[in-house]
Design a protein around this motif. Structure first.
Motif, PDB file in Angstrom:
ATOM      1  N   UNK A   1       0.832  -1.198   0.000  1.00  0.00           N
ATOM      2  CA  UNK A   1       0.000   0.000   0.000  1.00  0.00           C
ATOM      3  C   UNK A   1       0.871   1.254   0.000  1.00  0.00           C
ATOM      4  N   UNK A   2       1.894   1.276   0.848  1.00  0.00           N
ATOM      5  CA  UNK A   2       2.798   2.427   0.919  1.00  0.00           C
ATOM      6  C   UNK A   2       3.574   2.590  -0.387  1.00  0.00           C
ATOM      7  N   UNK A   3       4.042   1.486  -0.950  1.00  0.00           N
ATOM      8  CA  UNK A   3       4.798   1.556  -2.209  1.00  0.00           C
ATOM      9  C   UNK A   3       3.942   2.079  -3.351  1.00  0.00           C
ATOM     10  N   UNK A   4       2.693   1.622  -3.440  1.00  0.00           N
ATOM     11  CA  UNK A   4       1.804   2.096  -4.500  1.00  0.00           C
ATOM     12  C   UNK A   4       1.482   3.574  -4.323  1.00  0.00           C
ATOM     13  N   UNK A   5       1.312   4.006  -3.092  1.00  0.00           N
ATOM     14  CA  UNK A   5       1.075   5.424  -2.825  1.00  0.00           C
ATOM     15  C   UNK A   5       2.260   6.273  -3.251  1.00  0.00           C
ATOM     16  N   UNK A   6       3.460   5.780  -2.943  1.00  0.00           N
ATOM     17  CA  UNK A   6       4.685   6.489  -3.348  1.00  0.00           C
ATOM     18  C   UNK A   6       4.787   6.552  -4.869  1.00  0.00           C
ATOM     19  N   UNK A   7       4.504   5.433  -5.541  1.00  0.00           N
ATOM     20  CA  UNK A   7       4.593   5.410  -7.010  1.00  0.00           C
ATOM     21  C   UNK A   7       3.586   6.375  -7.629  1.00  0.00           C
ATOM     22  N   UNK A   8       2.391   6.429  -7.060  1.00  0.00           N
ATOM     23  CA  UNK A   8       1.364   7.333  -7.571  1.00  0.00           C
ATOM     24  C   UNK A   8       1.808   8.790  -7.420  1.00  0.00           C
ATOM     25  N   UNK A   9       2.319   9.127  -6.244  1.00  0.00           N
ATOM     26  CA  UNK A   9       2.798  10.494  -5.996  1.00  0.00           C
ATOM     27  C   UNK A   9       3.946  10.863  -6.936  1.00  0.00           C
ATOM     28  N   UNK A  10       4.864   9.933  -7.121  1.00  0.00           N
ATOM     29  CA  UNK A  10       6.016  10.199  -7.990  1.00  0.00           C
ATOM     30  C   UNK A  10       5.562  10.382  -9.438  1.00  0.00           C
TER      31      UNK A  10
ATOM     32  N   UNK B   1      -4.006   0.419  -5.542  1.00  0.00           N
ATOM     33  CA  UNK B   1      -3.988   0.695  -4.114  1.00  0.00           C
ATOM     34  C   UNK B   1      -5.356   0.456  -3.498  1.00  0.00           C
ATOM     35  N   UNK B   2      -6.417   0.929  -4.134  1.00  0.00           N
ATOM     36  CA  UNK B   2      -7.761   0.780  -3.574  1.00  0.00           C
ATOM     37  C   UNK B   2      -8.297  -0.630  -3.747  1.00  0.00           C
ATOM     38  N   UNK B   3      -7.832  -1.359  -4.759  1.00  0.00           N
ATOM     39  CA  UNK B   3      -8.290  -2.729  -4.991  1.00  0.00           C
ATOM     40  C   UNK B   3      -7.789  -3.661  -3.897  1.00  0.00           C
ATOM     41  N   UNK B   4      -6.626  -3.332  -3.325  1.00  0.00           N
ATOM     42  CA  UNK B   4      -6.074  -4.189  -2.273  1.00  0.00           C
ATOM     43  C   UNK B   4      -7.005  -4.298  -1.075  1.00  0.00           C
ATOM     44  N   UNK B   5      -7.697  -3.222  -0.768  1.00  0.00           N
ATOM     45  CA  UNK B   5      -8.587  -3.246   0.384  1.00  0.00           C
ATOM     46  C   UNK B   5      -7.806  -3.251   1.681  1.00  0.00           C
ATOM     47  N   UNK B   6      -8.477  -3.634   2.723  1.00  0.00           N
ATOM     48  CA  UNK B   6      -7.865  -3.680   4.041  1.00  0.00           C
ATOM     49  C   UNK B   6      -7.036  -4.952   4.179  1.00  0.00           C
ATOM     50  N   UNK B   7      -6.023  -4.923   5.055  1.00  0.00           N
ATOM     51  CA  UNK B   7      -5.213  -6.128   5.270  1.00  0.00           C
ATOM     52  C   UNK B   7      -6.053  -7.333   5.695  1.00  0.00           C
TER      53      UNK B   7
ATOM     54  N   UNK C   1       0.298  10.493 -15.849  1.00  0.00           N
ATOM     55  CA  UNK C   1      -0.983  10.573 -15.118  1.00  0.00           C
ATOM     56  C   UNK C   1      -1.709   9.224 -15.150  1.00  0.00           C
ATOM     57  N   UNK C   2      -1.624   8.532 -16.266  1.00  0.00           N
ATOM     58  CA  UNK C   2      -2.243   7.199 -16.353  1.00  0.00           C
ATOM     59  C   UNK C   2      -1.542   6.223 -15.407  1.00  0.00           C
ATOM     60  N   UNK C   3      -0.215   6.341 -15.290  1.00  0.00           N
ATOM     61  CA  UNK C   3       0.530   5.488 -14.362  1.00  0.00           C
ATOM     62  C   UNK C   3       0.120   5.795 -12.921  1.00  0.00           C
ATOM     63  N   UNK C   4      -0.081   7.067 -12.611  1.00  0.00           N
ATOM     64  CA  UNK C   4      -0.514   7.441 -11.264  1.00  0.00           C
ATOM     65  C   UNK C   4      -1.905   6.894 -10.980  1.00  0.00           C
ATOM     66  N   UNK C   5      -2.766   6.971 -11.974  1.00  0.00           N
ATOM     67  CA  UNK C   5      -4.120   6.444 -11.815  1.00  0.00           C
ATOM     68  C   UNK C   5      -4.086   4.934 -11.603  1.00  0.00           C
ATOM     69  N   UNK C   6      -3.261   4.255 -12.365  1.00  0.00           N
ATOM     70  CA  UNK C   6      -3.125   2.802 -12.230  1.00  0.00           C
ATOM     71  C   UNK C   6      -2.635   2.432 -10.835  1.00  0.00           C
TER      72      UNK C   6
ATOM     73  N   UNK D   1       2.726  11.512 -10.457  1.00  0.00           N
ATOM     74  CA  UNK D   1       2.087  12.829 -10.572  1.00  0.00           C
ATOM     75  C   UNK D   1       3.123  13.948 -10.635  1.00  0.00           C
ATOM     76  N   UNK D   2       4.189  13.823  -9.858  1.00  0.00           N
ATOM     77  CA  UNK D   2       5.255  14.824  -9.924  1.00  0.00           C
ATOM     78  C   UNK D   2       5.917  14.828 -11.296  1.00  0.00           C
ATOM     79  N   UNK D   3       6.162  13.645 -11.832  1.00  0.00           N
ATOM     80  CA  UNK D   3       6.774  13.552 -13.161  1.00  0.00           C
ATOM     81  C   UNK D   3       5.837  14.105 -14.230  1.00  0.00           C
ATOM     82  N   UNK D   4       4.534  13.882 -14.054  1.00  0.00           N
ATOM     83  CA  UNK D   4       3.556  14.430 -15.001  1.00  0.00           C
ATOM     84  C   UNK D   4       3.607  15.957 -14.989  1.00  0.00           C
ATOM     85  N   UNK D   5       3.729  16.537 -13.806  1.00  0.00           N
ATOM     86  CA  UNK D   5       3.809  17.996 -13.709  1.00  0.00           C
ATOM     87  C   UNK D   5       5.083  18.514 -14.367  1.00  0.00           C
TER      88      UNK D   5
END
Length: 71
Positions: free
Chosen positions: A16-25, A56-62, A46-51, A27-31
């Motif tokens: 979950x943390x890794x996917x969040x980091x990848x999404x943020x990164x 991240x949300x598909x994983x659900x709770x532990x 942006x598509x990579x961030x969305x993916x 978005x920064x690269x898109x900017x």
């Protein structure tokens, strides 16, 4: 059995943390691409961030992950 549950929760949290980091990164690269006038590259980032955020949300709770692993 509790060790396996704990390990699966740690793995889910780490993923979950890794996917969040990848999404943020992404978005920064898109900017950065937008600022450089590279609209197509910005779109791809942006598509990579969305993916990453969707995965991240598909994983659900532990607990959900642990339940899926035991069934």
């Amino acid at each position: 059995m509790s060790n396996m549950m704990r390990d699966s929760q740690i793995m889910a949290q780490t993923k979950d943390e890794n996917l969040g980091y990848m999404s943020d990164m992404a978005l920064e690269l898109a900017q950065m691409a937008d600022d450089s006038g590279l609209a197509t590259l910005a779109y791809l980032f942006r598509m990579a961030a969305l993916e990453a955020s969707t995965a991240n949300s598909v994983l659900g709770e532990p607990d959900d992950l642990a339940r899926q692993m035991t069934h």
